[in-house]
Scaffold this motif. Structure first.
Motif, mmCIF file in Angstrom:
data_model
loop_
_atom_site.group_PDB
_atom_site.id
_atom_site.type_symbol
_atom_site.label_atom_id
_atom_site.label_comp_id
_atom_site.label_asym_id
_atom_site.label_seq_id
_atom_site.Cartn_x
_atom_site.Cartn_y
_atom_site.Cartn_z
ATOM 1 N N ASN A 67 57.857 -20.486 -46.341
ATOM 2 C CA ASN A 67 59.387 -19.917 -46.141
ATOM 3 C C ASN A 67 59.773 -20.131 -44.783
ATOM 4 O OD1 ASN A 67 61.563 -18.626 -46.416
ATOM 5 N ND2 ASN A 67 60.635 -17.057 -47.504
ATOM 6 N N GLU A 69 62.743 -20.710 -44.002
ATOM 7 C CA GLU A 69 64.250 -19.908 -43.709
ATOM 8 C C GLU A 69 63.905 -18.755 -42.986
ATOM 9 O OE1 GLU A 69 67.981 -19.342 -46.050
ATOM 10 O OE2 GLU A 69 66.448 -20.788 -47.260
ATOM 11 N N LYS A 70 62.895 -17.948 -43.679
ATOM 12 C CA LYS A 70 62.490 -16.738 -43.176
ATOM 13 C C LYS A 70 62.017 -16.696 -41.765
ATOM 14 C CE LYS A 70 61.830 -12.507 -43.028
ATOM 15 N NZ LYS A 70 63.093 -11.425 -42.913
ATOM 16 N N SER A 73 64.470 -17.255 -39.339
ATOM 17 C CA SER A 73 65.603 -16.088 -39.196
ATOM 18 C C SER A 73 64.622 -15.237 -38.128
ATOM 19 C CB SER A 73 65.847 -15.302 -40.580
ATOM 20 O OG SER A 73 65.034 -14.717 -40.930
ATOM 21 N N VAL A 302 66.927 7.914 -23.971
ATOM 22 C CA VAL A 302 66.035 8.206 -24.853
ATOM 23 C C VAL A 302 64.988 7.093 -24.908
ATOM 24 C CG1 VAL A 302 67.351 9.312 -26.626
ATOM 25 C CG2 VAL A 302 67.409 7.005 -26.801
ATOM 26 N N VAL B 26 66.820 7.761 -33.525
ATOM 27 C CA VAL B 26 67.136 6.687 -32.362
ATOM 28 C C VAL B 26 66.321 6.535 -31.405
ATOM 29 C CG1 VAL B 26 69.131 6.486 -30.694
ATOM 30 C CG2 VAL B 26 69.576 7.376 -32.904
ATOM 31 N N GLU B 27 65.827 5.212 -31.239
ATOM 32 C CA GLU B 27 65.050 5.021 -30.188
ATOM 33 C C GLU B 27 65.581 3.938 -29.411
ATOM 34 O OE1 GLU B 27 61.286 3.921 -32.184
ATOM 35 O OE2 GLU B 27 60.868 5.961 -32.670
ATOM 36 N N LEU B 38 69.387 0.818 -27.370
ATOM 37 C CA LEU B 38 69.133 1.827 -28.575
ATOM 38 C C LEU B 38 69.496 1.257 -29.910
ATOM 39 C CD1 LEU B 38 71.265 4.539 -26.857
ATOM 40 C CD2 LEU B 38 68.904 4.288 -26.628
ATOM 41 N N GLU B 141 66.140 -8.994 -47.015
ATOM 42 C CA GLU B 141 65.725 -9.321 -45.725
ATOM 43 C C GLU B 141 64.188 -9.703 -45.500
ATOM 44 O OE1 GLU B 141 66.711 -6.737 -42.341
ATOM 45 O OE2 GLU B 141 66.322 -8.325 -41.041
ATOM 46 N N GLN B 142 63.397 -8.785 -46.222
ATOM 47 C CA GLN B 142 61.840 -9.083 -45.958
ATOM 48 C C GLN B 142 61.584 -10.386 -46.670
ATOM 49 O OE1 GLN B 142 59.779 -5.254 -47.441
ATOM 50 N NE2 GLN B 142 60.778 -4.195 -45.911
ATOM 51 N N GLU B 143 62.015 -10.478 -48.024
ATOM 52 C CA GLU B 143 61.561 -11.686 -48.718
ATOM 53 C C GLU B 143 62.456 -13.011 -48.404
ATOM 54 O OE1 GLU B 143 59.204 -11.460 -50.907
ATOM 55 O OE2 GLU B 143 58.590 -9.683 -50.246
ATOM 56 N N GLY B 144 63.510 -12.885 -47.639
ATOM 57 C CA GLY B 144 64.361 -13.914 -47.366
ATOM 58 C C GLY B 144 65.097 -14.536 -48.491
ATOM 59 N N LYS B 164 69.614 -12.805 -47.145
ATOM 60 C CA LYS B 164 68.705 -12.555 -46.000
ATOM 61 C C LYS B 164 69.049 -11.258 -45.271
ATOM 62 C CE LYS B 164 69.289 -17.159 -44.542
ATOM 63 N NZ LYS B 164 69.339 -18.051 -43.499
#
Lengths: 302, 448
Positions: A67, A69-70, A73, A302, B26-27, B38, B141-144, B164
């Motif tokens: 993959n 493309e992934k 990115s 933070v 928030v980190e 942040l 996003e995870q799998e594209g 994506k």
């Protein structure tokens, strides 16, 4: 097994292997005309493409990826040399050339000099630590933290009174970082201090400078705070990274933990002008709290 | 170290009204030796209300008082005070957003719910929130992969095309499970006006499964057309909502279909058809049999709650961590966005606006000090304070102070970065969280 038997066995094993015929020394004529070199596609006056111009975050060389493309990115988020593919068990030529080019740039950044006109062109007085040259600077860190009497005198002459804030620009381990970032950052710091009603004082340039040189400047000027912009030890990601070391009540012998650091100031990290604007705010906070370094607990951070 | 924001989401939909309380963590992702970066690292749901039927006064008015009671009761159950709430969004969605008093109810509620709880309506934002709340954006996003998410509610279906992880297009169709309602006796009590001319069902008629199936098939066909799985006909135009901007171009590439909304539960489960007194189960099964479910598809990690979770957890983003503000009273609400390509157009563009607007600009990556001051001077040559700016590139703090040094100390200046907004959007900006500002972009967010 005697010597002859061993030689016979080796010869036999070699014989079963598919090896190029050996060239006897007598048949080796290195100066004789060689077969014509392979066509490179380049003619006289052409340039080979600049390997350092390629954006590492976009350079993806793996063949037949699952993959791609992934991967691309994800690569956008890091300058690490990932997805560089391979030629057998080794790097591809491009990867190897780029690695060596980056390594050379890092070495150049250490060994090259900030231009002799840099300070005067930017309206700063230039002073020099006890180091006579780059070699002494690299081999004697202690000499990069102090000034001889002549240079102390120059500092005193350049900086009248006891300034609240003393900004110091030092070449440090990367001249390239200072040339690329110092003035953009410094001007943003000055502007930020100006709107906060803090006198930004008279900046000074130090050649062969280590961070500790700021402490010596504290001794000489009696300033309340030193903010030193200094070239970072270059790495393979960039040779232009600069840091700011902010020390409250700097003096020789001050603990390293008393410094507040903003690192990674370069075009791909924190842009110089944004870092400058941020540093101006930090300076205000440090002056208010009268402490820098690990003792400074930033409220709301933070 | 981390800071927590309490965020509330309230969704007043065609059929259901729901509330959730979540915590945004928030980190600072940067090291202690660098400029802070942040970001919202976690979004945890703390409380989910039951699903209420949306209270109506009559066919054209929402019962604002009743909704207020629901909010009050749910705050009590969640152990929440108004002043504890840092951020969040109240949205009126689907057919409810067309009620005459929708806007007034929304605004009154947002003040009641908390100081920086933003009120909004509009199919573009709903689509974005549902796609995020259902986990479709995270999946993409995870799998594209390219995902077409459909949130099929009572009155409308919100579509979001995600490449994506980035939402690139949104749309809205009048397709929902409660376009027809009937009583336990099978007598039709409601037929949505959007079905007029498309079916013969009438209020007062007795309805059977056989009557509803052709209607469900027709609605499903419209969804197939929107997904590019069926030749487009006039049906799609007829069922496209008036509010949807521009129309939804079907994706050209192959996509993973993703579903949420109440009807998504009826895709995965075969309920008895009259169970809910509407056509939800029949529509769900029609979708299950259709071309939409022939290829790869998934049901959202949240179904009926996707939109409210989107509103509670995903409506707020953070600006960059080096920003500039001076003499600004937070929160700022409903500031219209004016897109500026060339700084020389600022004056002309601002004259078209009534009142304050925020100028959205691309900015430059790692600009020189000279470039920053030149831009500041150009801006001040074109407009006077207040100056509100929203940039994509990281340069807001430097630009903000360059503006401040050139204007009187009482000038109102706001300069934020790392936020991408499109023309026609509105921004709400809350009080600072550490060194960043919480931002809610309303209407279509074309992310980068």
């Amino acid at each position: 097994m005697n010597k002859q038997e061993l030689a016979a066995m080796v010869a036999q094993i070699l014989g079963t292997m598919d090896m190029p015929p050996m060239v006897k020394a007598g048949e080796y004529h290195p100066t004789a005309p060689q077969p014509e070199a392979k066509e490179t596609g380049y003619g006289d006056g052409d340039f080979v493409p600049d390997v350092t111009a390629l954006d590492l975050r976009k350079l993806y060389l793996t063949e037949n990826p699952e993959n791609g493309e992934k991967f691309r990115s994800m690569k956008e988020r890091t300058p690490a040399r990932l997805g560089s593919g391979r030629a057998g068990p080794r790097y591809k030529t491009l990867t190897m050339l780029r690695f060596r080019a980056d390594h050379a740039a890092a070495q150049d950044a250490v060994f090259s000099q900030v231009s002799p006109d840099f300070a005067s062109q930017n309206g700063m007085v230039e002073v020099q630590t006890r180091c006579k040259d780059k070699d002494e600077y690299l081999t004697r860190p202690d000499h990069g933290r102090c000034f001889d009497a002549e240079n102390q005198q120059k500092i005193r002459a350049a900086i009248p009174g006891k300034p609240k804030v003393q900004i110091v620009v030092g070449d440090g381990l990367s001249s390239a970082a200072i040339t690329a970032n110092a003035m953009d950052c410094l001007q943003a710091i000055r502007e930020g201090l100006q709107i906060r009603g803090i006198d930004p004082g008279t900046p000074i340039f130090v050649r062969y400078c280590r961070v500790g040189a700021g402490d010596a400047i504290g001794d000489v000027t009696g300033c309340e705070l030193v903010c030193m912009l200094v070239g970072e030890r270059p790495g393979l990601v960039t040779d232009k990274s600069m840091s700011a070391y902010i020390t409250y009540q700097p003096h020789t012998g001050v603990s390293e933990s008393a410094r507040t650091v903003v690192s990674n100031i370069h075009a791909q990290g924190t842009p110089a002008v944004e870092a400058g604007a941020h540093i101006a705010g930090l300076i205000e906070t440090i002056l208010q709290k009268k402490v820098s370094g690990v003792g400074l607990h930033l409220e709301g951070a933070v | 170290m981390s800071e927590r924001l309490c965020s509330v989401g309230l969704d007043v939909g065609t059929t259901s009204t729901q509330l959730i309380v979540s915590e945004l963590v928030v980190e600072n992702r940067a090291s202690a030796f660098a400029v802070p970066e942040l970001e919202i690292a976690q979004r945890e749901i703390r409380y989910k209300s039951p699903v209420y039927f949306t209270p109506l006064l009559d066919e054209s008015h929402v019962d604002g008082e009743k909704i207020r009671e629901i909010v009050q009761e749910e705050y009590r159950k969640a152990g929440l005070q108004r002043q504890d709430v840092d951020t969040g969004a109240i949205i009126i969605t689907g057919e409810t957003s067309r009620k005459e008093n929708a806007r007034a109810v929304l605004d009154a509620l947002s003040d009641f719910a908390g100081e920086f709880v933003v009120a909004t309506a509009g199919p573009d934002l709903e689509s974005v929130l549902a796609a995020k709340g259902a986990g479709a954006a995270a999946y993409s996003e995870q799998e594209g992969k390219t995902v077409l998410h459909m949130d099929i509610g009572g009155g409308t279906s919100n579509l979001a095309l995600i490449r994506k992880g980035q939402i690139v297009n949104t749309g809205c169709l009048n397709v929902g499970g409660r376009l027809v309602k009937f009583g336990e006796d099978g007598i039709i009590s409601y037929v949505s006006p959007v079905l007029s001319g498309l079916c013969n069902l009438k209020v007062g008629d007795r309805v059977t499964q056989e009557d509803l199936e052709p209607v469900a098939d027709m609605l499903t066909q419209a969804l197939e057309m929107a997904a590019g799985l069926r030749e487009k006909t006039q049906l799609l135009d007829k069922l496209t909502t008036a509010e949807a901007s521009g129309g939804f171009a079907p994706p050209q590439e192959s996509v993973v279909l993703s579903f949420s909304g109440g009807v998504a539960d009826c895709i995965g489960n075969d309920f008895p058809w009259p169970q809910f007194g509407d056509m939800g189960p029949i529509l769900g099964q029609a979708i299950r049999r259709s071309r939409l479910c022939q290829g790869q598809f998934r049901l959202g990690s949240e179904t009926i709650r996707a939109t409210v979770i989107g509103a509670g957890c995903h409506s707020t983003q953070l600006s960059g961590s080096t920003v500039f503000y001076q003499n600004v009273q937070f929160p700022l609400k409903n500031v219209p966005v004016v897109n500026i390509r060339n700084p020389q157009d600022i004056g002309r563009e601002l004259r078209k606006q009534e009142g304050t607007a925020i100028l959205a600009m691309q900015g430059k990556a790692a600009p020189s000090y000279r470039e920053v001051t030149a831009l500041a001077e150009e801006i001040l040559g074109q407009t006077q304070a207040p100056v509100l700016l929203c940039l994509e590139q990281d340069m807001a703090k430097a630009l903000g102070q360059a503006l401040a040094v050139r204007t009187p100390p009482q000038a109102q200046i706001l300069c934020i970065d790392r936020v991408k907004v499109s023309a026609g959007s509105y921004l709400d900006i809350g009080a600072p969280v550490a060194s960043a500002l919480p931002v809610v972009v309303k209407t279509l967010v074309l992310e980068q």
